[in-house]
Every structure is written in structure tokens, then in C-alpha cells.
Write a protein that holds these residues in place. Structure first.
Motif: not given
Length: 315
Positions: A11-19, A31-40, A70-74, A99-104
């Protein structure tokens, strides 16, 4: 390709540690499912591949199979749908959950030095809705699949911020709760051969950290530590090593430091370096500014884990 045939979600694999973790899992054949918010729509990445799609593409290029979702983990309904998709597309198989997603990160940087009582109390949600509540939901849904196959690995990406006050109140409480989530779920899942751990990376040279340092032109000790920190893929090497270890259940419920795992399993960072260890006496002394003293102490001299916990003075 030691993990060929394994199904993972990061989760939270668009960039950073998750990526970084997702790329290393892909390099090992998973096989890796990667998640992140859909870009505006106004986001520059929407003109081409998004960061999440880029991650999935590189996973495939490295020899695995990357699947961007694309998943909004909120949004816990969206989280439930993610695991239903994984169940449906893989006949119920799930081997690795990170479990890596983080938005703060940005909010924490911007609130530095502001006491908790001077902040909007909803700052708690900014820090811990995605960073803690979501991880619980993901653990529930992931464990349901793993229990059926009586095997699996769940990794919570946490930090030493759960050990002693760091950044702010909401951050520290959330990180310690995340470590406790690993410890307590491990108790209930051990009988099903499912390993649950918290991993503490050291300072990591993420894109956000680099950007923040450049924008603020800081040259303090903390900035220097981050500039010499781990790559975003070092934690990925740690997760791969655990996934390959047939005896990993011996580690369930524990907090694991990335460099300790590097020493145990014999891997280095992607540039061939060995990052500092959070338990290293020389690293700790240098962190507090005593560089000359630190240079006299071998890097292998480390504090036992119980000494670190004793230093929190909670009893």
C-alpha cells in the motif's frame, strides 16, 4: 526470482519506501499489487503515466508483474474492494501484505514545533487515519485470505518514533500503536503459520525528504543523517529476505531494524553501501553531534534492544 508465483500487495507505493519495497518484490519475481490515490486531473503526472502506474511498469520490467490499483486508503470501503479484487483474481491467494500507506509527511513537517493543544484535534486523523486505522483494516482483510492458505507475511512499516517522543504527539502514538498491532495480531495468527512484524527503516532518502531539504536549505544534524540514509529500496531488500526465509515465524511479533536484517541476511543497499543502524552506538553518538567520538567506536557495537526500551522510562 525466488518469489515467482507469490502474490503481494504494497500500500502507498506511488513513491518513497512503498515504491522501493514493491520494486524489490518485483525483482524477486512476485506479482505485486501496488496502491495509491488517483492523481488529480491537474496533476502533471496525469499527462502520462501516474507515479503508481510507473511503479507497476518498473515492477514488470524487473521481472515480476506489477498491477496498479487506485485506492483511497482513507476510505475503508475502497480498502475492502481492493482485497476482494485480489481474492477474485488470484483464487484467494495472498502471500505478502506490506502496510505502508501514509499521508501525513507534509503535515508533520509543516506542524513542527507546534504543541498538540494548539493544533486542530482533527490533526490526529490526518496522521493516523491512513497511517494506522487503514493498516488495521488491511490486516483484517489480508489475514482472512492468509488464514485459509495457512501461510503469509504481514509487514507494518513503522519507525523508532514509537519508542520516544518524536515530531509530535499524534505521530508517536500512531507508530507505537502500529508496532502493537504487529505484536498482537502475531499472537492470534501464529497458529496459522502467518508471520507479522514491524520494520523500522533508518533515515530514508525519499523524494519528499529530499524536496523538503532542498526547499528549506537546512544543514543541521538531522538533515545530514537523512542525506546519508538508506535508499527507498533497502527496506524492500529486507522484506524480500523475510519472505524467502522458511524460519521467519521465529521473528513474528517483533520489531525489526532494516540494517539488522541486512547484517543477518547479508544484503547491502542498492549502491553497495551499508546504512547506519538505529542501535549502533557510533550512529547514536554522531546523531547528537559528537562526530569525533563516534569515529572511535566500531559500527558493529550496538545497543541491545532492551536497553533502547529501558531508555523510555515507562515503568
Amino acid at each position: 526470482m525466488a518469489l515467482a508465483g507469490r502474490i503481494a500487495v504494497v500500500t502507498g507505493a506511488s513513491r518513497g519506501i512503498g515504491k522501493g519495497i514493491a520494486l524489490q518484490l518485483g525483482e524477486a519475481g512476485a506479482t505485486v499489487y501496488v496502491t495509491g490515490r488517483k492523481p488529480e486531473s491537474s496533476d502533471n503526472t496525469s499527462k502520462g503515466l501516474s507515479g503508481l502506474q510507473e511503479t507497476a511498469k518498473e515492477i514488470t520490467e524487473r521481472g515480476g508483474k506489477g498491477i496498479a490499483v487506485y485506492v483511497d486508503h482513507g476510505d475503508m470501503e475502497a480498502v475492502r474492494e481492493l482485497f476482494e479484487q485480489i481474492d477474485r483474481e488470484n483464487n484467494g491467494q495472498l502471500d505478502i501484505l506490506v502496510n505502508n500507506a501514509y499521508q501525513a509527511v507534509t503535515a508533520i513537517m509543516e506542524s513542527s514545533g507546534i504543541p498538540f493543544y494548539e493544533q486542530d484535534p482533527y490533526f490526529w486523523d490526518t496522521v493516523n487515519n491512513v497511517g494506522l486505522r487503514n493498516h488495521y483494516f488491511c490486516s483484517v482483510y489480508g489475514a482472512k485470505l492468509m488464514v485459509k492458505q495457512r501461510s503469509g507475511l504481514i509487514v507494518n512499516i513503522s519507525s523508532a518514533g514509537g519508542l520516544k517522543y518524536f515530531f509530535n504527539v499524534a505521530y508517536g502514538v500512531g507508530k507505537q500503536a502500529l508496532d502493537r498491532l504487529a505484536a498482537d495480531t502475531a499472537v492470534e495468527l501464529k497458529k496459522d503459520n502467518i508471520t507479522v512484524v514491524s520494520i523500522w527503516p533508518g533515515p530514508v532518502k525519499t523524494e519528499l525528504v529530499k524536496s523538503y531539504q532542498e526547499g528549506n536549505a537546512r544543514n543541521d544534524i538531522t538533515s545530514e543523517m537523512f542525506s546519508r540514509g538508506e535508499s527507498t529500496e533497502y527496506a524492500g531488500k529486507a522484506v524480500v529476505a523475510l519472505a524467502k526465509d522458511s524460519k521467519r515465524l521465529n521473528k513474528t511479533g517483533k520489531i525489526l531494524i532494516t540494517e539488522d536484517l541486512g547484517s543477518e541476511y547479508g544484503f547491502k543497499d542498492i549502491d553497495g553501501s551499508t546504512p547506519g543502524n538505529l542501535r549502533s552506538v557510533s550512529w547514536i553518538i554522531e546523531f547528537f553531534g559528537w562526530k569525533k567520538t563516534a569515529s572511535l567506536i566500531p559500527s558493529w557495537v550496538k545497543l541491545p534492544g532492551w536497553v533502547m526500551w529501558a531508555g523510555t522510562s515507562r515503568l
